[in-house]
Design a protein around this motif. Structure first.
Motif, PDB file in Angstrom:
ATOM      1  N   VAL A   1       0.840  -1.206   0.000  1.00 36.45           N
ATOM      2  CA  VAL A   1       0.000   0.000   0.000  1.00 36.45           C
ATOM      3  C   VAL A   1       0.870   1.248   0.000  1.00 36.45           C
ATOM      4  O   VAL A   1       0.612   2.209  -0.726  1.00 36.45           O
ATOM      5  CB  VAL A   1      -0.950   0.011   1.213  1.00 36.45           C
ATOM      6  N   ARG A   2       1.942   1.228   0.815  1.00 39.82           N
ATOM      7  CA  ARG A   2       2.852   2.373   0.850  1.00 39.82           C
ATOM      8  C   ARG A   2       3.477   2.640  -0.508  1.00 39.82           C
ATOM      9  O   ARG A   2       3.583   3.792  -0.952  1.00 39.82           O
ATOM     10  CB  ARG A   2       3.939   2.117   1.889  1.00 39.82           C
ATOM     11  N   ALA A   3       3.874   1.583  -1.226  1.00 39.85           N
ATOM     12  CA  ALA A   3       4.495   1.759  -2.539  1.00 39.85           C
ATOM     13  C   ALA A   3       3.499   2.291  -3.558  1.00 39.85           C
ATOM     14  O   ALA A   3       3.824   3.177  -4.360  1.00 39.85           O
ATOM     15  CB  ALA A   3       5.083   0.434  -3.021  1.00 39.85           C
TER      16      ALA A   3
ATOM     17  N   SER B   1       3.689   6.117  -5.001  1.00 40.08           N
ATOM     18  CA  SER B   1       3.932   6.476  -6.398  1.00 40.08           C
ATOM     19  C   SER B   1       3.162   7.736  -6.781  1.00 40.08           C
ATOM     20  O   SER B   1       3.672   8.590  -7.519  1.00 40.08           O
ATOM     21  CB  SER B   1       3.550   5.314  -7.321  1.00 40.08           C
ATOM     22  N   ALA B   2       1.935   7.867  -6.253  1.00 41.09           N
ATOM     23  CA  ALA B   2       1.150   9.074  -6.523  1.00 41.09           C
ATOM     24  C   ALA B   2       1.760  10.286  -5.814  1.00 41.09           C
ATOM     25  O   ALA B   2       1.827  11.389  -6.372  1.00 41.09           O
ATOM     26  CB  ALA B   2      -0.293   8.874  -6.079  1.00 41.09           C
TER      27      ALA B   2
ATOM     28  N   THR C   1       8.454   4.077  -3.765  1.00 41.97           N
ATOM     29  CA  THR C   1       7.619   3.270  -4.665  1.00 41.97           C
ATOM     30  C   THR C   1       8.056   1.812  -4.722  1.00 41.97           C
ATOM     31  O   THR C   1       7.483   1.030  -5.479  1.00 41.97           O
ATOM     32  CB  THR C   1       7.644   3.847  -6.093  1.00 41.97           C
ATOM     33  N   THR C   2       9.069   1.446  -3.968  1.00 40.11           N
ATOM     34  CA  THR C   2       9.556   0.065  -3.972  1.00 40.11           C
ATOM     35  C   THR C   2       9.277  -0.582  -2.619  1.00 40.11           C
ATOM     36  O   THR C   2       9.308   0.084  -1.580  1.00 40.11           O
ATOM     37  CB  THR C   2      11.061   0.000  -4.260  1.00 40.11           C
TER      38      THR C   2
END
Length: 261
Positions: free
Chosen positions: A153-155, A159-160, A222-223
């Motif tokens: 969820v964090r990644a 990304s947004a 994002t990873t």
């Protein structure tokens, strides 16, 4: 005759009207969505066709694969950030804007808020959609991961957030340079030229400096499992990226407040 008091909310409404009626801005947002989704699905198909084997399977990051389009979508978000301010300087509309908002800085903050909100609003659905599509494709090779897995969820949300801060960084550059051509040139310099120069440094030094460059630092969020040798931890990297944007926005505020237009 009474006049309407200038407030930050009214400035933001005005900036929202400008954004949604500017074809270049709408095309940039649409391009960002298309790049996130299309390239993410394409890359997922390519990786599913050539799945990792042996030790490479342990380091395989299915989330990064499905979100691969974010790096390309950054260009669209960057262009939007530049155009949002430089188009007004090019057309002369900025003079009318600053007459209506004589304190000047609410205009910059209004553009920043509207830009960030617009990018996040279109990027989150795109990131979620491409994650689900990518995992469906990778699942055929038993390489997928669930949305509830740690860090996913964090990644996806990150990304947004990354794209929004990238747009803000370029809004600041556009305000400082006041030129679309200059802003775009600076954009590609930050994206490509500086990382290439750093890449020529000796191995360990290149990796250590490279992880603090804006793009590399921001993309850490994002990873799911960033490589500590070449990347900062997710939130530390994103914090560094936000710091770049904050410093440039601060300089842009000084430039706008003291500027001649």
């Amino acid at each position: 005759m009474s006049t309407m008091r200038v407030t930050q909310v009214r400035v933001m409404r005005s900036e929202w009207t400008k954004l949604r009626t500017q074809p270049g801005a709408l095309w940039s947002l649409l391009s960002a969505v298309i790049l996130v989704v299309a390239f993410g699905i394409l890359y997922s198909l390519l990786r599913a066709a050539r799945p990792p084997h042996g030790a490479a399977t342990a380091s395989f990051d299915p989330v990064s694969v499905s979100l691969a389009g974010v790096q390309l979508a950054q260009i669209a978000a960057d262009v939007l950030g530049v155009l949002l301010i430089t188009s007004e300087y090019a057309s002369g509309l900025i003079r009318t804007t600053l007459v209506a908002v004589p304190r000047r800085l609410p205009t910059l903050w209004g553009k920043a808020a509207v830009l960030a909100a617009a990018v996040v609003a279109v990027s989150i659905p795109a990131a979620v959609a491409v994650f689900l599509a990518g995992q469906s494709i990778l699942g055929r090779q038993h390489l997928s991961v669930s949305f509830g897995a740690p860090g996913v969820v964090r990644a996806v949300i990150g990304s947004a957030l990354y794209l929004a801060v990238a747009g803000l960084l370029r809004l600041a550059l556009g305000t400082l340079l006041r030129s679309t051509a200059g802003g775009i040139a600076a954009l590609f310099g930050l994206l490509f030229a500086i990382p290439i120069v750093v890449g020529f440094l000796p191995g360990s030094l290149s990796d250590e400096i490279g992880k603090y460059l804006p793009g590399a630092a921001g993309l850490a969020v994002t990873t799911v499992h960033p490589d500590p040798a070449t990347s900062l931890t997710p939130w530390t990297g994103f914090g560094v990226f936000c710091a770049y944007a904050a410093v440039l926005l601060g300089l842009a505020a000084v430039r706008m407040r003291r500027g001649d237009a």
